[in-house]
Write an enzyme that holds these catalytic residues in place. Structure first.
Site, PDB file in Angstrom:
ATOM      1  N   TYR A 147      -3.862  25.824  -8.773  1.00  0.00           N
ATOM      2  CA  TYR A 147      -4.462  27.153  -8.624  1.00  0.00           C
ATOM      3  C   TYR A 147      -4.420  27.946  -9.933  1.00  0.00           C
ATOM      4  O   TYR A 147      -5.116  28.935 -10.086  1.00  0.00           O
ATOM      5  CB  TYR A 147      -3.768  27.953  -7.508  1.00  0.00           C
ATOM      6  CG  TYR A 147      -4.122  27.480  -6.111  1.00  0.00           C
ATOM      7  CD1 TYR A 147      -4.700  26.233  -5.891  1.00  0.00           C
ATOM      8  CD2 TYR A 147      -3.886  28.280  -4.998  1.00  0.00           C
ATOM      9  CE1 TYR A 147      -5.022  25.794  -4.617  1.00  0.00           C
ATOM     10  CE2 TYR A 147      -4.212  27.849  -3.721  1.00  0.00           C
ATOM     11  CZ  TYR A 147      -4.775  26.609  -3.532  1.00  0.00           C
ATOM     12  OH  TYR A 147      -5.095  26.178  -2.264  1.00  0.00           O
ATOM     13  N   LYS A 198       2.487  13.779  -3.501  1.00  0.00           N
ATOM     14  CA  LYS A 198       1.699  12.545  -3.609  1.00  0.00           C
ATOM     15  C   LYS A 198       2.221  11.799  -4.833  1.00  0.00           C
ATOM     16  O   LYS A 198       1.473  11.515  -5.784  1.00  0.00           O
ATOM     17  CB  LYS A 198       0.208  12.874  -3.734  1.00  0.00           C
ATOM     18  CG  LYS A 198      -0.441  13.311  -2.429  1.00  0.00           C
ATOM     19  CD  LYS A 198      -0.561  12.194  -1.404  1.00  0.00           C
ATOM     20  CE  LYS A 198      -1.648  11.208  -1.785  1.00  0.00           C
ATOM     21  NZ  LYS A 198      -1.737  10.097  -0.783  1.00  0.00           N
ATOM     22  N   ASP A 231       0.061  13.138   2.927  1.00  0.00           N
ATOM     23  CA  ASP A 231      -0.871  12.713   3.977  1.00  0.00           C
ATOM     24  C   ASP A 231      -0.114  12.330   5.250  1.00  0.00           C
ATOM     25  O   ASP A 231      -0.424  12.800   6.340  1.00  0.00           O
ATOM     26  CB  ASP A 231      -1.803  11.586   3.492  1.00  0.00           C
ATOM     27  CG  ASP A 231      -1.095  10.534   2.649  1.00  0.00           C
ATOM     28  OD1 ASP A 231       0.120  10.677   2.388  1.00  0.00           O
ATOM     29  OD2 ASP A 231      -1.769   9.565   2.254  1.00  0.00           O
ATOM     30  N   ASP A 255      -0.505  25.533   0.798  1.00  0.00           N
ATOM     31  CA  ASP A 255      -1.602  26.270   1.409  1.00  0.00           C
ATOM     32  C   ASP A 255      -2.151  25.473   2.599  1.00  0.00           C
ATOM     33  O   ASP A 255      -2.362  26.008   3.699  1.00  0.00           O
ATOM     34  CB  ASP A 255      -2.686  26.488   0.336  1.00  0.00           C
ATOM     35  CG  ASP A 255      -3.691  27.554   0.723  1.00  0.00           C
ATOM     36  OD1 ASP A 255      -3.542  28.166   1.794  1.00  0.00           O
ATOM     37  OD2 ASP A 255      -4.651  27.760  -0.054  1.00  0.00           O
ATOM     38  N   ASP A 259      -1.446  26.309   7.004  1.00  0.00           N
ATOM     39  CA  ASP A 259      -2.476  26.562   8.027  1.00  0.00           C
ATOM     40  C   ASP A 259      -2.315  25.599   9.201  1.00  0.00           C
ATOM     41  O   ASP A 259      -2.474  25.984  10.359  1.00  0.00           O
ATOM     42  CB  ASP A 259      -3.891  26.430   7.450  1.00  0.00           C
ATOM     43  CG  ASP A 259      -4.445  27.755   6.923  1.00  0.00           C
ATOM     44  OD1 ASP A 259      -3.641  28.591   6.460  1.00  0.00           O
ATOM     45  OD2 ASP A 259      -5.679  27.953   6.966  1.00  0.00           O
TER      46      ASP A 259
END
Ligand code: NAD
Ligand code: MN
Length: 375
Positions: A147, A198, A231, A255, A259
């Protein structure tokens, strides 16, 4: 905050449902301060598109200075299709008011708790046996990663193709400090941290994993740490959410995963957050923190009076806990929300027909009843 002087709270409603849910939060803030005998002073200002329309800036330097001088900042949410096409040259902080605020306050530790609520099990996509008792805290690195990484940009190449890029970058101290925040949080919860990355494909993932492991081993040997690939972690969160306590991950992944945890709570509208300039203790010595629901500005329901204010209300609970060191008030707010949900008063996103105002009133009534019961 030492509890003897006036607490200054800056309220930045933002766009679409942002001001609607922030107003609900302010009502709860005022009532709780009154019950607790705390002096507060509330100032409001503009952020996001609302600020752009007036000042041609998504967050003015004046608003940032007010935030820096406050004890806490309550944000609604920002953004919407009206402002999507606006491109501001310069750093990413000029493109997004909330990011400018986060950077300006140095709030690298974003705490996003999500829990299942008994009376909402039926409105979730999960069987009660899967989510009953689920209670997770996402600790999101909030000041680095893709970001913010430079270089970034969009350019048209000689052959006419458009190339867009941003750099994802982490440095050791950035990972060390957020890892400590997660271990600290786990120490006052169930003592478990799941670190998501990851590391199998990303350089930043490898640094992340090695650094979190080292901080855990050297400084928090009593906290149980596991590393999961991002994942698989999303899958595991759906299949066995009760196995998670604290989750720590980078800005982008945090982020995303936060959610997802909204599905455990029953709606995105249920999730609060606190973005702190240090670990989750009283932070006033370091600087003000931001409290805001995790959801966006929901343009699809703005102005209809049905936005769920609980994410904002629970963000006010986090403000009492972290900015004012009043976890008793935070607990009272959470109980009042639970009573309200148990009584069946709900906005449409959690299966009811109630308005924002009706939920807010019900939570206020529950708070007053609880205060009387304590007398
Ligand atoms: P969103 O979170 O605004 O909405 C997603 C869905 O959830 C919508 O159907 C919305 O109606 C619903 N929803 C969200 N909050 C709700 C609430 N309190 N009560 C009831 N329903 C609720 O995400 P989006 O639609 O992807 O983004 C909309 C805008 O918000 C975009 O401009 C985006 O950039 C911005 N955004 C802002 C923030 C923030 O301010 N922190 C975060 C995410 C997205
Ligand atoms: Mn988000």
């Amino acid at each position: 905050m030492d509890g003897t002087r006036t607490a200054r709270i800056l309220v930045l409603g933002g766009d679409h449902i942002g001001p609607e849910v922030a107003a609900a939060g302010v009502e709860i803030l005022r009532l709780c301060a009154e019950i607790a005998g705390m002096d507060i002073a509330i100032e409001t200002d503009l952020l996001g598109g609302a600020s752009w329309d007036v000042h041609h800036s998504f967050c003015t330097d004046d608003v940032l200075a007010k935030a820096q001088a406050a004890d806490a900042v309550l944000v609604g949410s920002v953004g919407g299709p009206e402002w999507d096409e606006i491109v501001v040259t310069g750093p990413v902080t000029e493109q997004d008011g909330l990011i400018k605020l986060r950077v300006g306050l140095g709030v690298y530790n974003a705490l996003r708790p999500a829990r299942s609520w008994k009376s909402l099990h039926a409105v979730t996509p999960f069987r009660a046996s899967v989510i009953d008792g689920a209670d997770v805290l996402v600790v999101r690195e909030n000041a680095g990663g893709s970001y913010f990484g430079e270089p970034r940009g969009t350019e048209t190449l000689a052959d006419g193709q458009v190339r867009a890029f941003e750099m994802s970058e982490y440095r050791t101290p950035e990972v060390e400090r957020i890892a400590r925040c997660a271990f600290e949080a786990a120490g006052s919860r169930r003592g478990r941290v799941a670190s998501l990355d990851k590391a199998n494909v990303m350089e930043t993932g490898r640094l992340w994993r090695d650094t979190v492991a080292r901080i855990g081993r050297e400084e928090y040997p009593d906290i149980e740490l596991e590393h999961l690939y991002m994942d698989y972690a999303l899958y595991a969160l759906c299949v066995k959410p009760k196995e998670f306590d604290v989750i720590v991950t980078d800005n982008l992944f945090g982020d995303l995963v936060s959610d997802m945890t909204g599905a455990l709570a029953g709606s995105l509208g249920m999730l609060p957050s606190a973005s702190l300039p240090g670990p989750g203790r009283v932070e006033v010595a370091i600087g003000p923190a931001i409290f805001e629901p995790a959801h966006g500005s929901a343009p699809d329901i703005a102005g209809t009076g049905i936005a769920n204010p609980i994410g904002s209300i629970l963000s006010v609970a986090m403000m009492f806990q972290y900015a004012f060191a009043r976890s008793d008030v935070a607990t009272a707010i959470e109980s009042a929300v639970e009573r309200t949900l148990d009584s069946g008063i709900r906005t449409p996103d959690i299966g009811g027909t109630a308005t924002t105002a009706a939920i807010t009133d019900a939570v206020k009534t529950a708070l007053l009843n609880q205060a009387n019961e304590r007398k």
